[in-house]
Design an enzyme around this catalytic site. Structure first.
Site, PDB file in Angstrom:
ATOM      1  N   SER A 114      11.439  30.522  31.335  1.00  0.00           N
ATOM      2  CA  SER A 114      10.635  29.380  31.782  1.00  0.00           C
ATOM      3  C   SER A 114       9.159  29.644  31.535  1.00  0.00           C
ATOM      4  O   SER A 114       8.710  30.797  31.567  1.00  0.00           O
ATOM      5  CB  SER A 114      10.876  29.192  33.286  1.00  0.00           C
ATOM      6  OG  SER A 114       9.927  28.325  33.829  1.00  0.00           O
ATOM      7  N   TYR A 125      11.396  31.792  42.225  1.00  0.00           N
ATOM      8  CA  TYR A 125      12.126  31.339  41.029  1.00  0.00           C
ATOM      9  C   TYR A 125      11.489  31.927  39.766  1.00  0.00           C
ATOM     10  O   TYR A 125      12.156  32.526  38.921  1.00  0.00           O
ATOM     11  CB  TYR A 125      12.134  29.803  40.957  1.00  0.00           C
ATOM     12  CG  TYR A 125      12.503  29.288  39.586  1.00  0.00           C
ATOM     13  CD1 TYR A 125      13.811  29.341  39.134  1.00  0.00           C
ATOM     14  CD2 TYR A 125      11.524  28.780  38.711  1.00  0.00           C
ATOM     15  CE1 TYR A 125      14.148  28.905  37.862  1.00  0.00           C
ATOM     16  CE2 TYR A 125      11.850  28.342  37.451  1.00  0.00           C
ATOM     17  CZ  TYR A 125      13.164  28.403  37.034  1.00  0.00           C
ATOM     18  OH  TYR A 125      13.491  27.979  35.761  1.00  0.00           O
ATOM     19  N   LYS A 140      12.779  34.856  36.738  1.00  0.00           N
ATOM     20  CA  LYS A 140      12.753  34.744  35.273  1.00  0.00           C
ATOM     21  C   LYS A 140      11.969  35.911  34.668  1.00  0.00           C
ATOM     22  O   LYS A 140      12.371  36.489  33.648  1.00  0.00           O
ATOM     23  CB  LYS A 140      12.133  33.408  34.850  1.00  0.00           C
ATOM     24  CG  LYS A 140      12.961  32.183  35.228  1.00  0.00           C
ATOM     25  CD  LYS A 140      14.298  32.153  34.521  1.00  0.00           C
ATOM     26  CE  LYS A 140      15.136  30.951  34.891  1.00  0.00           C
ATOM     27  NZ  LYS A 140      16.491  30.986  34.360  1.00  0.00           N
TER      28      LYS A 140
HETATM   29  P1  NAD Z   1      20.990  22.877  36.143  1.00  0.00           P
HETATM   30  O1  NAD Z   1      20.966  23.241  37.579  1.00  0.00           O
HETATM   31  O2  NAD Z   1      21.180  21.454  35.783  1.00  0.00           O
HETATM   32  O3  NAD Z   1      22.092  23.730  35.375  1.00  0.00           O
HETATM   33  C1  NAD Z   1      22.436  25.036  35.756  1.00  0.00           C
HETATM   34  C2  NAD Z   1      23.959  25.097  35.858  1.00  0.00           C
HETATM   35  O4  NAD Z   1      24.346  26.424  36.213  1.00  0.00           O
HETATM   36  C3  NAD Z   1      24.505  24.151  36.933  1.00  0.00           C
HETATM   37  O5  NAD Z   1      25.512  23.345  36.370  1.00  0.00           O
HETATM   38  C4  NAD Z   1      25.045  25.083  38.006  1.00  0.00           C
HETATM   39  O6  NAD Z   1      26.164  24.543  38.644  1.00  0.00           O
HETATM   40  C5  NAD Z   1      25.348  26.330  37.207  1.00  0.00           C
HETATM   41  N1  NAD Z   1      25.284  27.589  37.978  1.00  0.00           N
HETATM   42  C6  NAD Z   1      24.269  28.028  38.760  1.00  0.00           C
HETATM   43  N2  NAD Z   1      24.563  29.245  39.240  1.00  0.00           N
HETATM   44  C7  NAD Z   1      25.793  29.589  38.759  1.00  0.00           C
HETATM   45  C8  NAD Z   1      26.635  30.707  38.906  1.00  0.00           C
HETATM   46  N3  NAD Z   1      26.288  31.751  39.653  1.00  0.00           N
HETATM   47  N4  NAD Z   1      27.837  30.714  38.259  1.00  0.00           N
HETATM   48  C9  NAD Z   1      28.213  29.661  37.487  1.00  0.00           C
HETATM   49  N5  NAD Z   1      27.440  28.559  37.301  1.00  0.00           N
HETATM   50  C10 NAD Z   1      26.250  28.530  37.945  1.00  0.00           C
HETATM   51  O7  NAD Z   1      19.635  23.432  35.497  1.00  0.00           O
HETATM   52  P2  NAD Z   1      18.995  23.152  34.072  1.00  0.00           P
HETATM   53  O8  NAD Z   1      17.808  22.292  34.256  1.00  0.00           O
HETATM   54  O9  NAD Z   1      20.039  22.748  33.104  1.00  0.00           O
HETATM   55  O10 NAD Z   1      18.470  24.608  33.725  1.00  0.00           O
HETATM   56  C11 NAD Z   1      19.229  25.515  32.960  1.00  0.00           C
HETATM   57  C12 NAD Z   1      18.475  26.838  32.875  1.00  0.00           C
HETATM   58  O11 NAD Z   1      17.180  26.602  32.329  1.00  0.00           O
HETATM   59  C13 NAD Z   1      18.250  27.500  34.235  1.00  0.00           C
HETATM   60  O12 NAD Z   1      18.375  28.890  34.084  1.00  0.00           O
HETATM   61  C14 NAD Z   1      16.833  27.123  34.563  1.00  0.00           C
HETATM   62  O13 NAD Z   1      16.218  28.054  35.426  1.00  0.00           O
HETATM   63  C15 NAD Z   1      16.184  27.132  33.187  1.00  0.00           C
HETATM   64  N6  NAD Z   1      14.967  26.296  33.123  1.00  0.00           N
HETATM   65  C16 NAD Z   1      15.032  24.989  33.530  1.00  0.00           C
HETATM   66  C17 NAD Z   1      13.877  24.216  33.524  1.00  0.00           C
HETATM   67  C18 NAD Z   1      13.896  22.792  34.009  1.00  0.00           C
HETATM   68  O14 NAD Z   1      12.836  22.257  34.352  1.00  0.00           O
HETATM   69  N7  NAD Z   1      15.038  22.111  34.022  1.00  0.00           N
HETATM   70  C19 NAD Z   1      12.662  24.762  33.082  1.00  0.00           C
HETATM   71  C20 NAD Z   1      12.637  26.078  32.640  1.00  0.00           C
HETATM   72  C21 NAD Z   1      13.819  26.844  32.684  1.00  0.00           C
HETATM   73  N1  UFG Z   2       4.773  15.650  40.568  1.00  0.00           N
HETATM   74  C1  UFG Z   2       4.318  14.586  41.307  1.00  0.00           C
HETATM   75  N2  UFG Z   2       5.205  13.954  42.121  1.00  0.00           N
HETATM   76  C2  UFG Z   2       6.505  14.315  42.228  1.00  0.00           C
HETATM   77  C3  UFG Z   2       6.958  15.407  41.454  1.00  0.00           C
HETATM   78  C4  UFG Z   2       6.059  16.053  40.640  1.00  0.00           C
HETATM   79  O1  UFG Z   2       3.146  14.228  41.250  1.00  0.00           O
HETATM   80  O2  UFG Z   2       7.242  13.700  43.011  1.00  0.00           O
HETATM   81  C5  UFG Z   2       3.834  16.327  39.651  1.00  0.00           C
HETATM   82  C6  UFG Z   2       3.649  17.797  40.002  1.00  0.00           C
HETATM   83  O3  UFG Z   2       2.620  17.947  40.945  1.00  0.00           O
HETATM   84  C7  UFG Z   2       3.312  18.383  38.628  1.00  0.00           C
HETATM   85  C8  UFG Z   2       4.051  17.492  37.636  1.00  0.00           C
HETATM   86  O4  UFG Z   2       4.381  16.305  38.352  1.00  0.00           O
HETATM   87  O5  UFG Z   2       1.945  18.233  38.407  1.00  0.00           O
HETATM   88  C9  UFG Z   2       5.330  18.112  37.113  1.00  0.00           C
HETATM   89  O6  UFG Z   2       6.079  18.572  38.239  1.00  0.00           O
HETATM   90  P1  UFG Z   2       7.621  18.972  38.125  1.00  0.00           P
HETATM   91  O7  UFG Z   2       8.068  19.318  39.510  1.00  0.00           O
HETATM   92  O8  UFG Z   2       8.371  17.944  37.399  1.00  0.00           O
HETATM   93  O9  UFG Z   2       7.587  20.260  37.211  1.00  0.00           O
HETATM   94  P2  UFG Z   2       6.737  21.616  37.342  1.00  0.00           P
HETATM   95  O10 UFG Z   2       5.727  21.584  36.266  1.00  0.00           O
HETATM   96  O11 UFG Z   2       6.271  21.861  38.707  1.00  0.00           O
HETATM   97  O12 UFG Z   2       7.888  22.697  37.120  1.00  0.00           O
HETATM   98  C10 UFG Z   2       8.594  22.786  35.919  1.00  0.00           C
HETATM   99  C11 UFG Z   2      10.066  23.118  36.140  1.00  0.00           C
HETATM  100  C12 UFG Z   2      10.232  24.506  36.668  1.00  0.00           C
HETATM  101  C13 UFG Z   2       9.474  25.486  35.843  1.00  0.00           C
HETATM  102  C14 UFG Z   2       8.066  25.078  35.671  1.00  0.00           C
HETATM  103  C15 UFG Z   2       7.416  25.965  34.687  1.00  0.00           C
HETATM  104  O13 UFG Z   2      10.625  22.211  37.060  1.00  0.00           O
HETATM  105  O14 UFG Z   2      11.598  24.853  36.601  1.00  0.00           O
HETATM  106  O15 UFG Z   2       8.006  23.760  35.136  1.00  0.00           O
HETATM  107  O16 UFG Z   2       6.174  26.266  35.124  1.00  0.00           O
HETATM  108  F1  UFG Z   2       9.489  26.696  36.427  1.00  0.00           F
END
Ligand code: NAD
Ligand code: UFG
Length: 330
Positions: free
Chosen positions: A124, A149, A153
């Site tokens: 991330s 979180y 990572k």
């Molecule tokens: P998500 O929660 O939609 O998907 C993760 C999946 O993993 C889920 O389906 C959950 O049920 C499964 N899971 C969690 N723990 C488990 C376990 N112990 N065993 C088996 N399954 C398990 O999340 P996502 O948005 O698809 O994110 C996927 C990956 O990318 C994650 O590692 C997340 O941290 C990373 N990531 C996501 C974002 C974001 O904003 N979505 C940003 C940066 C990194």
């Molecule tokens: N925000 C609002 N209102 C809301 C939700 C979010 O104003 O209801 C704003 C936040 O303050 C931020 C922007 O929208 O400025 C984006 O926020 P998100 O929560 O959508 O995402 P973040 O940037 O906080 O976090 C994301 C991922 C994390 C990851 C991170 C990396 O969700 O998993 O980017 O820095 F770790």
């Protein structure tokens, strides 16, 4: 030979499974459905016209994980499974350290046992933490993380580095995602968080569809042109395609790539674009800043372009259209 996708029913995992299958790969999925629904599997099958072997269990259970490797000829793994809610991780740090670290260490141990050493890991932008400039490049050192979180990572990245130092026959690609949003153009899969959304786009969707009254915009007095925070939003299908490229093109060894658009977009800009392309109003109000939010960061994505031949193809309009199409379809 097959690719094992952990967390393959989740938001990014499901879109990646589609792209992998569309590129002719055999895909095996493991997910405990902690944060996803089984209907997604049916929808992935509909989109691709293919079937998938699916295991439903927690990968913190190492014995069960071994069974997958015994029953299938796996040649590489994409590891998405983990918990991802930043705010929740502050309240429940042990839950985050436990799930994210134990699942990953188990997976690495089982891969080592079965001599499968090709891994793509979901990291991330959170690992950049606090930096002196908003533009994040892989050349920078990881910064101080602002949530448990993000720390999970950063710790996993370190574990992967140590593993590679101990045995450089591993091929490990660390992908640092910025802000994944949007949905598949079919409207069949997208982001469907349980409960009230924490992230911006899912919250916008709930307000636009009348399920929630008002979007709280956290802060309008940041040092940015319109006072709201700036992030780098990436369409989830572009992100998914980045994984296919990473498997195909990443050089041997341990490599780290930003997957992002390279463009900073403010909260207000995203809301206005969403309103314009979908021809609707999103009721919003400005409230206090959210603790832990950084004013501005976005990626330098050139390394992924130079080495993987990957860059984003979809813009903010596509993101907003596809996200709304998915929400309407639900
Ligand atoms: P998500 O929660 O939609 O998907 C993760 C999946 O993993 C889920 O389906 C959950 O049920 C499964 N899971 C969690 N723990 C488990 C376990 N112990 N065993 C088996 N399954 C398990 O999340 P996502 O948005 O698809 O994110 C996927 C990956 O990318 C994650 O590692 C997340 O941290 C990373 N990531 C996501 C974002 C974001 O904003 N979505 C940003 C940066 C990194
Ligand atoms: N925000 C609002 N209102 C809301 C939700 C979010 O104003 O209801 C704003 C936040 O303050 C931020 C922007 O929208 O400025 C984006 O926020 P998100 O929560 O959508 O995402 P973040 O940037 O906080 O976090 C994301 C991922 C994390 C990851 C991170 C990396 O969700 O998993 O980017 O820095 F770790």
């Amino acid at each position: 030979m097959a690719i094992l996708v952990t967390g393959g029913i989740g938001f990014i995992g499901s879109h990646t499974v589609v792209e992998l299958a569309n590129n002719g790969n055999e895909v095996i999925i493991v997910d405990n459905l902690y944060n996803s629904k089984i209907e997604v599997l049916e929808n992935i099958k509909k989109i691709t016209g293919k079937d998938f072997r699916f295991y439903q269990f927690d990968i913190c259970n190492k014995e069960k994980l071994e069974e997958i490797f015994k029953e299938n000829k796996i040649d590489s793994v994409i590891h998405f499974a983990g918990y991802k809610a930043v705010g929740e991780s502050v309240k429940e740090p042990l839950m985050y350290y436990s799930n994210n670290l134990i699942s990953t260490i188990n997976l690495l141990e089982v891969m080592k046992k079965f001599n499968i050493k090709k891994l793509v890991f979901s990291s991330s932008a959170a690992v950049y933490g606090i930096q002196e400039t908003p533009k994040c490049s892989e050349k920078m050192k990881r910064g101080e993380t602002t949530s448990p979180y993000g720390t999970t990572k950063a710790m996993i990245e370190k574990i992967l580095e140590d593993l590679y130092i101990s045995d450089n026959s591993w091929n490990i690609t660390i992908l640092r995602y910025f802000n994944p949003v949007g949905a598949h153009s079919s409207g069949l899969i997208g982001e469907d968080p349980r409960g009230t959304p924490n992230n911006l786009m899912p919250y916008i969707l709930k307000v636009a569809s009348g399920k929630l009254d008002v979007l709280n915009i956290y802060g309008n007095n940041y040092p940015t042109p319109d006072g709201t925070c700036i992030r780098d939003y990436i369409h989830v299908v572009d992100l998914a395609k980045g994984h296919v490229k990473a498997l195909e093109k990443a050089p041997n060894g341990l490599n780290v790539y930003n997957l992002a658009s390279g463009k900073g977009v403010s909260v207000l800009e995203l809301v206005k674009t969403f309103e314009k392309v979908n021809n609707l109003k999103v009721n919003y109000k400005f409230v206090d800043r959210r603790p832990g939010d950084l004013p501005e960061y976005y990626a330098d994505p050139t390394k992924a372009y130079n080495e993987l031949g990957w860059k984003t193809a979809k813009n903010l309009e596509d993101i907003c259209k596809d996200a709304w199409n998915y929400e309407k379809n639900k």
